[in-house]
Scaffold this motif. Structure first.
Motif, PDB file in Angstrom:
ATOM      1  N   GLU A 151      60.617  31.049 120.774  1.00  0.00           N
ATOM      2  CA  GLU A 151      59.796  31.719 119.754  1.00  0.00           C
ATOM      3  C   GLU A 151      59.746  30.949 118.449  1.00  0.00           C
ATOM      4  OE1 GLU A 151      64.000  33.111 119.129  1.00  0.00           O
ATOM      5  OE2 GLU A 151      62.679  32.699 120.845  1.00  0.00           O
ATOM      6  N   ASP A 152      60.636  29.982 118.270  1.00  0.00           N
ATOM      7  CA  ASP A 152      60.675  29.221 117.018  1.00  0.00           C
ATOM      8  C   ASP A 152      61.269  27.841 117.300  1.00  0.00           C
ATOM      9  OD1 ASP A 152      60.903  28.181 114.484  1.00  0.00           O
ATOM     10  OD2 ASP A 152      61.975  29.903 113.642  1.00  0.00           O
ATOM     11  N   ALA A 153      60.412  26.822 117.298  1.00  0.00           N
ATOM     12  CA  ALA A 153      60.850  25.466 117.634  1.00  0.00           C
ATOM     13  C   ALA A 153      61.831  24.911 116.620  1.00  0.00           C
ATOM     14  CB  ALA A 153      59.638  24.541 117.746  1.00  0.00           C
ATOM     15  N   ARG A 154      61.930  25.539 115.462  1.00  0.00           N
ATOM     16  CA  ARG A 154      62.869  25.064 114.447  1.00  0.00           C
ATOM     17  C   ARG A 154      64.279  25.607 114.676  1.00  0.00           C
ATOM     18  NH1 ARG A 154      59.661  27.475 109.470  1.00  0.00           N
ATOM     19  NH2 ARG A 154      59.746  29.170 111.001  1.00  0.00           N
ATOM     20  N   LYS A 155      64.387  26.530 115.599  1.00  0.00           N
ATOM     21  CA  LYS A 155      65.664  27.206 115.826  1.00  0.00           C
ATOM     22  C   LYS A 155      66.361  26.647 117.058  1.00  0.00           C
ATOM     23  CE  LYS A 155      67.531  31.882 116.516  1.00  0.00           C
ATOM     24  NZ  LYS A 155      67.149  33.315 116.690  1.00  0.00           N
ATOM     25  N   SER A 156      67.654  26.323 116.924  1.00  0.00           N
ATOM     26  CA  SER A 156      68.450  25.818 118.030  1.00  0.00           C
ATOM     27  C   SER A 156      69.244  26.951 118.666  1.00  0.00           C
ATOM     28  CB  SER A 156      69.403  24.725 117.535  1.00  0.00           C
ATOM     29  OG  SER A 156      70.260  24.300 118.569  1.00  0.00           O
ATOM     30  N   VAL A 157      69.200  27.039 119.995  1.00  0.00           N
ATOM     31  CA  VAL A 157      69.958  28.066 120.707  1.00  0.00           C
ATOM     32  C   VAL A 157      70.899  27.380 121.697  1.00  0.00           C
ATOM     33  CG1 VAL A 157      68.193  29.842 120.448  1.00  0.00           C
ATOM     34  CG2 VAL A 157      68.147  28.321 122.443  1.00  0.00           C
ATOM     35  N   LEU A 158      71.835  28.143 122.200  1.00  0.00           N
ATOM     36  CA  LEU A 158      72.857  27.616 123.100  1.00  0.00           C
ATOM     37  C   LEU A 158      72.714  28.237 124.478  1.00  0.00           C
ATOM     38  CD1 LEU A 158      75.822  28.095 120.591  1.00  0.00           C
ATOM     39  CD2 LEU A 158      74.485  25.996 120.947  1.00  0.00           C
ATOM     40  N   ASN A 159      73.117  27.485 125.472  1.00  0.00           N
ATOM     41  CA  ASN A 159      73.116  27.985 126.843  1.00  0.00           C
ATOM     42  C   ASN A 159      74.372  27.498 127.552  1.00  0.00           C
ATOM     43  OD1 ASN A 159      70.260  29.180 127.253  1.00  0.00           O
ATOM     44  ND2 ASN A 159      69.849  27.171 126.363  1.00  0.00           N
ATOM     45  N   MET A 160      74.905  28.356 128.402  1.00  0.00           N
ATOM     46  CA  MET A 160      76.019  27.933 129.243  1.00  0.00           C
ATOM     47  C   MET A 160      75.518  26.880 130.224  1.00  0.00           C
ATOM     48  SD  MET A 160      78.868  29.636 128.540  1.00  0.00           S
ATOM     49  CE  MET A 160      79.779  29.531 130.080  1.00  0.00           C
ATOM     50  N   SER A 161      76.272  25.805 130.385  1.00  0.00           N
ATOM     51  CA  SER A 161      75.924  24.781 131.365  1.00  0.00           C
ATOM     52  C   SER A 161      76.546  25.146 132.710  1.00  0.00           C
ATOM     53  CB  SER A 161      76.448  23.420 130.910  1.00  0.00           C
ATOM     54  OG  SER A 161      77.859  23.393 130.993  1.00  0.00           O
ATOM     55  N   PRO A 162      76.093  24.528 133.810  1.00  0.00           N
ATOM     56  CA  PRO A 162      76.759  24.768 135.101  1.00  0.00           C
ATOM     57  C   PRO A 162      78.262  24.487 135.029  1.00  0.00           C
ATOM     58  CG  PRO A 162      74.672  23.638 135.440  1.00  0.00           C
ATOM     59  CD  PRO A 162      74.886  23.681 133.951  1.00  0.00           C
TER      60      PRO A 162
END
Length: 215
Positions: A151-162
């Motif tokens: 929703e916002d290319a300026r915002k960094s989000v995190l994700n769990m990796s495998p």
């Protein structure tokens, strides 16, 4: 001339009440009550309507709860869980990884959310700069991945990796192996009662803490 050091009161006598006082067993269940830290507490509890039986139980619970907190604060239980795992994570990194997984899965929150450094800081109850360093270490070691918010290319989000999910699966398996040992020999009723009452205790304590924080 050396000064005579006063002796600590004897547990077996100092906790035995006079007529009309509050009786409690100082050594029941192996959790010995200490009059030096609980002096006057039986009388306080009695004054506030607790029965002698409840006072006995509460004093023993206080000692057991202290021992449990010490084991947790010293990382003794967590260290035991981490023994033998494929990788070692420092306590702060482990807490950060669990926080990312909880936020992403909506565990302990109203709904799943895209984890951010700010949300990790909030869940870990640390300042954002500390959370940022923890997240950076997790990313560099491959447990967490960064991406751009849809929703916002300026915002960094995190994700769990495998790799992160795999490590948590291994961690939880090790944890539950220890939990099974802990509850070995308990009856179904004992486990159900303990779970129900402990949840009730945590809920009551959380309500008091949050109410005080609101004030």
């Amino acid at each position: 001339m050396s000064q005579k050091i006063p002796q600590s009161p004897d547990l077996s006598t100092s906790l035995t009440p006079k007529a009309g006082g509050v009786a409690h067993d100082p050594s029941a269940d192996g959790f010995k009550c200490d009059p030096r830290t609980q002096r006057g507490i039986p009388e306080l509890l009695e004054k506030n309507g607790f029965s002698s039986q409840s006072i006995n139980a509460l004093l023993r619970f206080d000692v057991a709860n202290f021992q449990w907190r010490r084991m947790w604060e010293r990382e003794e239980f967590r260290g035991k869980v981490l023994d033998g795992l494929s990788e070692k994570l420092e306590p702060a990194l482990l807490q950060g990884l669990i926080s990312v997984a909880r936020i992403q899965g909506g565990i302990g929150r109203p709904e799943p959310m895209a984890p951010t450094v700010g949300l990790v800081a909030e869940m870990m109850q640390v300042d954002p700069s500390r959370a940022s360093r923890i997240v950076a270490d997790l990313v560099s070691r491959g447990f967490v991945e960064r991406s751009v918010a849809q929703e916002d290319a300026r915002k960094s989000v995190l994700n769990m990796s495998p790799k992160g999910f795999g490590f948590l699966d291994e961690f939880m398996h090790s944890k539950w192996m220890l939990m099974m040992q802990t509850f070995d020999g308990w009856s179904d009723d004992d486990i159900a009662t303990f779970s129900t009452l402990f949840q009730r205790y945590v809920t009551s304590l959380a309500a008091i803490v949050h109410d005080d924080a609101a004030d």
